[in-house]
Design a protein around this motif. Structure first.
Motif, PDB file in Angstrom:
ATOM      1  N   ILE A   1      -5.514  -2.656  -6.324  1.00 16.87           N
ATOM      2  CA  ILE A   1      -6.204  -2.516  -5.040  1.00 16.87           C
ATOM      3  C   ILE A   1      -6.777  -3.863  -4.588  1.00 16.87           C
ATOM      4  O   ILE A   1      -6.604  -4.282  -3.432  1.00 16.87           O
ATOM      5  CB  ILE A   1      -7.318  -1.452  -5.149  1.00 16.87           C
ATOM      6  CG1 ILE A   1      -6.702  -0.051  -5.308  1.00 16.87           C
ATOM      7  CG2 ILE A   1      -8.233  -1.494  -3.923  1.00 16.87           C
ATOM      8  CD1 ILE A   1      -7.713   1.022  -5.655  1.00 16.87           C
TER       9      ILE A   1
ATOM     10  N   TRP B   1       0.832  -1.206   0.000  1.00 16.45           N
ATOM     11  CA  TRP B   1       0.000   0.000   0.000  1.00 16.45           C
ATOM     12  C   TRP B   1       0.867   1.258   0.000  1.00 16.45           C
ATOM     13  O   TRP B   1       0.564   2.231  -0.697  1.00 16.45           O
ATOM     14  CB  TRP B   1      -0.928   0.017   1.217  1.00 16.45           C
ATOM     15  CG  TRP B   1      -2.122  -0.876   1.130  1.00 16.45           C
ATOM     16  CD1 TRP B   1      -2.445  -1.901   1.968  1.00 16.45           C
ATOM     17  CD2 TRP B   1      -3.153  -0.847   0.140  1.00 16.45           C
ATOM     18  NE1 TRP B   1      -3.608  -2.507   1.576  1.00 16.45           N
ATOM     19  CE2 TRP B   1      -4.079  -1.879   0.453  1.00 16.45           C
ATOM     20  CE3 TRP B   1      -3.397  -0.044  -0.969  1.00 16.45           C
ATOM     21  CZ2 TRP B   1      -5.212  -2.121  -0.310  1.00 16.45           C
ATOM     22  CZ3 TRP B   1      -4.528  -0.298  -1.741  1.00 16.45           C
ATOM     23  CH2 TRP B   1      -5.423  -1.318  -1.408  1.00 16.45           C
ATOM     24  N   ALA B   2       1.939   1.237   0.782  1.00 16.10           N
ATOM     25  CA  ALA B   2       2.841   2.393   0.834  1.00 16.10           C
ATOM     26  C   ALA B   2       3.470   2.653  -0.530  1.00 16.10           C
ATOM     27  O   ALA B   2       3.616   3.806  -0.968  1.00 16.10           O
ATOM     28  CB  ALA B   2       3.918   2.170   1.890  1.00 16.10           C
TER      29      ALA B   2
ATOM     30  N   ILE C   1       1.371   7.035  -6.776  1.00  6.89           N
ATOM     31  CA  ILE C   1       0.302   7.955  -7.170  1.00  6.89           C
ATOM     32  C   ILE C   1       0.724   9.396  -6.903  1.00  6.89           C
ATOM     33  O   ILE C   1       0.509  10.293  -7.725  1.00  6.89           O
ATOM     34  CB  ILE C   1      -1.006   7.615  -6.437  1.00  6.89           C
ATOM     35  CG1 ILE C   1      -1.545   6.261  -6.923  1.00  6.89           C
ATOM     36  CG2 ILE C   1      -2.051   8.705  -6.651  1.00  6.89           C
ATOM     37  CD1 ILE C   1      -2.768   5.784  -6.186  1.00  6.89           C
ATOM     38  N   VAL C   2       1.356   9.622  -5.757  1.00 11.65           N
ATOM     39  CA  VAL C   2       1.824  10.976  -5.403  1.00 11.65           C
ATOM     40  C   VAL C   2       2.837  11.481  -6.423  1.00 11.65           C
ATOM     41  O   VAL C   2       2.865  12.677  -6.765  1.00 11.65           O
ATOM     42  CB  VAL C   2       2.439  10.972  -3.988  1.00 11.65           C
ATOM     43  CG1 VAL C   2       3.122  12.301  -3.693  1.00 11.65           C
ATOM     44  CG2 VAL C   2       1.355  10.692  -2.945  1.00 11.65           C
TER      45      VAL C   2
ATOM     46  N   PHE D   1       2.165   1.783  -3.471  1.00 12.05           N
ATOM     47  CA  PHE D   1       1.081   2.229  -4.349  1.00 12.05           C
ATOM     48  C   PHE D   1       0.772   3.707  -4.147  1.00 12.05           C
ATOM     49  O   PHE D   1       0.650   4.479  -5.108  1.00 12.05           O
ATOM     50  CB  PHE D   1      -0.158   1.373  -4.058  1.00 12.05           C
ATOM     51  CG  PHE D   1      -1.372   1.718  -4.878  1.00 12.05           C
ATOM     52  CD1 PHE D   1      -1.347   1.587  -6.259  1.00 12.05           C
ATOM     53  CD2 PHE D   1      -2.527   2.161  -4.264  1.00 12.05           C
ATOM     54  CE1 PHE D   1      -2.481   1.896  -7.023  1.00 12.05           C
ATOM     55  CE2 PHE D   1      -3.654   2.472  -5.012  1.00 12.05           C
ATOM     56  CZ  PHE D   1      -3.632   2.344  -6.390  1.00 12.05           C
ATOM     57  N   ILE D   2       0.690   4.130  -2.898  1.00 14.35           N
ATOM     58  CA  ILE D   2       0.358   5.528  -2.589  1.00 14.35           C
ATOM     59  C   ILE D   2       1.483   6.462  -3.044  1.00 14.35           C
ATOM     60  O   ILE D   2       1.238   7.527  -3.625  1.00 14.35           O
ATOM     61  CB  ILE D   2       0.074   5.688  -1.083  1.00 14.35           C
ATOM     62  CG1 ILE D   2      -1.214   4.942  -0.717  1.00 14.35           C
ATOM     63  CG2 ILE D   2      -0.035   7.162  -0.704  1.00 14.35           C
ATOM     64  CD1 ILE D   2      -1.449   4.808   0.775  1.00 14.35           C
TER      65      ILE D   2
ATOM     66  N   THR E   1      10.157   5.695  -7.034  1.00 14.08           N
ATOM     67  CA  THR E   1       9.358   4.779  -6.206  1.00 14.08           C
ATOM     68  C   THR E   1      10.130   3.501  -5.903  1.00 14.08           C
ATOM     69  O   THR E   1      10.163   3.036  -4.767  1.00 14.08           O
ATOM     70  CB  THR E   1       8.034   4.437  -6.913  1.00 14.08           C
ATOM     71  OG1 THR E   1       7.313   5.635  -7.188  1.00 14.08           O
ATOM     72  CG2 THR E   1       7.183   3.523  -6.046  1.00 14.08           C
TER      73      THR E   1
ATOM     74  N   THR F   1       1.780   1.526 -11.751  1.00 13.67           N
ATOM     75  CA  THR F   1       1.243   2.783 -11.212  1.00 13.67           C
ATOM     76  C   THR F   1       2.004   3.988 -11.736  1.00 13.67           C
ATOM     77  O   THR F   1       1.910   5.068 -11.172  1.00 13.67           O
ATOM     78  CB  THR F   1       1.280   2.770  -9.668  1.00 13.67           C
ATOM     79  OG1 THR F   1       2.566   2.327  -9.229  1.00 13.67           O
ATOM     80  CG2 THR F   1       0.220   1.877  -9.096  1.00 13.67           C
TER      81      THR F   1
END
Length: 557
Positions: free
Chosen positions: A236, A142-143, A149-150, A145-146, A162, A187
């Motif tokens: 997700i 999750w970290a 996106i940022v 993935f986020i 990333t 992503t």
């Protein structure tokens, strides 16, 4: 006579002989003008990437496969004249290195930044902190993935940053390098193609070449960019249910036992073993990354300003990543040098040692990128693969109407896969799609047509989604290569493990383009998108259930 020393000397003589032959051919070929190949714009134009990809999958060796694909391409372009073929090869390889020098500089700077953070102890400290605070494997995913996106402003920056930042975290939770590469790659472009303030939005708007409607078309096509949206849904659900299948499952099973690579090929193994400062802090990684992000975003904005942008949106629309990224990252590198000096994290000589160390880390990515740019160039410009596809669409597919978005998706996906570029793919196909779907042709495109002809936006979304999908899957794509480099994963492992995932989303997207083409005139836009999302979730639930049943069966055996 057959001693190792004799064999090495023999290989050395063979290399010298090959170089001498090449240089001799180039000298004799000087002055000859290149003519258009008889293979230009024919199905043969797709042969070079096919050769490279098939050889890579068979031999598991990417450098020689790309090189042989390039040779096939230039032989076709030169109508099998070996002198002209080698001349074209040397010329194009040199121009690709020179023309893409900005990205190569950015790669070296990023490698240097990684070496600095490792040497200062920041990576080790952050890894220890993350292992202590991010308690689960899904939390690490999750970290990742986020963060991706940022960082969705540019796919090059996204992939490399990333992977490098999250690698210590995912390693600590026994996540394979192949899985990290997939998370970065999946992503990057899918986020960028939906981000209004990004280099991709600028590229699409520029291709449409209509100042009034270009950005509107980009925004209105986002809900129909099924591949990009459904890739996000796929990640997700996959992360929530902890579902893996295909080659990725083998990599993940091995990673849970401590083997992050699975295969014997692990070109980045041992990189973290370089000397580091045991007194390093988490801020020795966080602050340099923040400085890098600010520098790169600032560089992109500054490049847009130099190109005539007056507002923030205009600056992003007119930016040049090939200038902005190396410019911004170069300033960030200088600032980080000063930061580490002030922190007394290492001696000045150790700071300077990080420059060649960072370059060495990026050599595999640089070599593959140079070959990938060259084979993409000969396929696109030397042999006219885009022209072949464009003519095929224009001659044979104009009358399919409702089925055309699904067909366009497949064509864009194939072209993106063969050429390794999504920008080049939608650059060729978008004007054709707009001309086919617009009443009276592209020259009569109006704001009213965007609302009155709903299938027009479906076609644009299919073009962009197919281009991203093909680029995502292609072994010769620069972003695919950068995802491997950022995650420090063997490139062919990344390609082989992510292909089943990408193809799953592509199949769901194709089905939904078929359905949307049939019902778009009768139902609201949001209804089509909801069907696409629900179908993705259902497919993932079925895969997860099948995967769970197979696992239980193998445990009983």
């Amino acid at each position: 006579m057959n001693s190792p020393r004799t064999k090495r000397f023999g290989k050395f003589l063979l290399v010298l002989f090959a170089l001498a032959c090449i240089m001799t051919l180039v000298v004799f070929a000087e002055g000859e003008e290149a003519a258009v190949s008889r293979f230009f714009g024919t199905p043969w134009s797709l042969l070079p990437p096919v050769v490279a990809i098939v050889l890579a999958l068979i031999t598991k060796e990417v450098y020689s496969s790309l090189f042989l694909g390039i040779i096939v391409g230039f032989l076709l372009q030169a109508d099998f004249n070996p002198v002209n073929a080698f001349n074209l090869f040397i010329t194009d390889l040199g121009s690709n290195i020179g023309g893409n020098a900005g990205i190569l500089i950015f790669l070296v700077i990023l490698g240097t930044m990684v070496a600095l953070m490792i040497r200062a102890g920041g990576s080790k400290a952050y890894g220890d902190w993350a292992v202590a605070h991010i308690k689960t494997k899904s939390g690490a995913l999750w970290a990742t993935f986020i963060l991706a996106i940022v960082l969705g402003v540019d796919d090059y920056f996204n992939n490399l940053t990333t992977g490098n930042v999250m690698r210590p975290v995912t390693d600590g939770h026994h996540i394979s390098r192949a899985k990290l590469s997939y998370m970065c790659d999946a992503t990057a472009a899918p986020v960028c193609i939906m981000m209004p303030v990004s280099s991709w939005a600028a590229a699409v708007t520029g291709v449409i070449n209509n100042e009034e409607l270009g950005f509107q078309i980009f925004l209105r096509a986002i809900p129909y960019n099924y591949y990009a949206i459904l890739t996000m849904v796929f990640i997700i659900v996959m992360t929530s249910l902890n579902v893996d299948y295909g080659p990725m499952k083998k990599h993940e099973d091995n990673a849970s036992k401590g083997d992050l690579y699975t295969t014997p090929e692990r070109p980045f193994a041992g990189v973290e073993e370089m000397k580091f400062n045991p007194a390093g802090k988490v801020i020795d990684l966080v602050i340099p990354v923040i400085i890098l992000i600010i520098g790169c975003v600032g560089g992109l904005i500054y490049a847009g300003y130099l190109n005539g942008g007056t507002t923030l949106l205009d600056m992003f629309a007119n930016t040049d990543a090939f200038f902005g990224l190396p410019f911004g990252s170069g300033i960030a590198l200088i600032v980080n040098f000063i930061y580490f000096i002030c922190r007394r994290s290492m001696k000045f000589t150790e700071l300077m040692d990080c420059l060649p160390e960072g370059f060495k880390q990026m050599v595999p990515a640089i070599l593959i990128l140079c070959f990938a740019w060259t084979i993409g160039g000969v396929t696109r410009y030397g042999l006219g693969a885009p022209e072949f596809v464009a003519n095929f669409v224009d001659m044979h597919l104009r009358h399919l109407e409702n089925f055309l978005p699904a067909v366009i998706f497949l064509i864009a996906m194939g072209l993106g896969f063969a050429t390794g570029t999504s920008w080049g793919t939608f650059g060729i196909l978008l004007p054709i799609v707009l001309d086919v779907f617009t009443p009276g042709g592209f020259d009569n495109l109006t704001a009213e047509a965007l609302s009155e002809v709903p299938i027009l936006m479906v076609g644009v979304g299919a073009t962009l989604g197919g281009a991203v999908c093909g680029d995502h899957c292609s072994p010769i794509s620069d972003t695919t290569i950068m995802a491997s480099s950022g995650a420090q994963c063997y490139h062919l492992n990344h390609v082989a493990t992510q292909l089943p995932y990408a193809m799953t989303v592509a199949a769901i997207s194709f089905f939904n383009y078929l359905l949307t083409g049939l019902i778009i005139d009768f139902v609201p836009q949001i209804f089509c998108l909801l069907i696409a999302i629900i179908s993705t979730v259902l497919v993932m639930l079925i895969i997860g259930k099948m995967n769970h049943s197979m696992t239980r069966h193998s445990q009983r055996d």
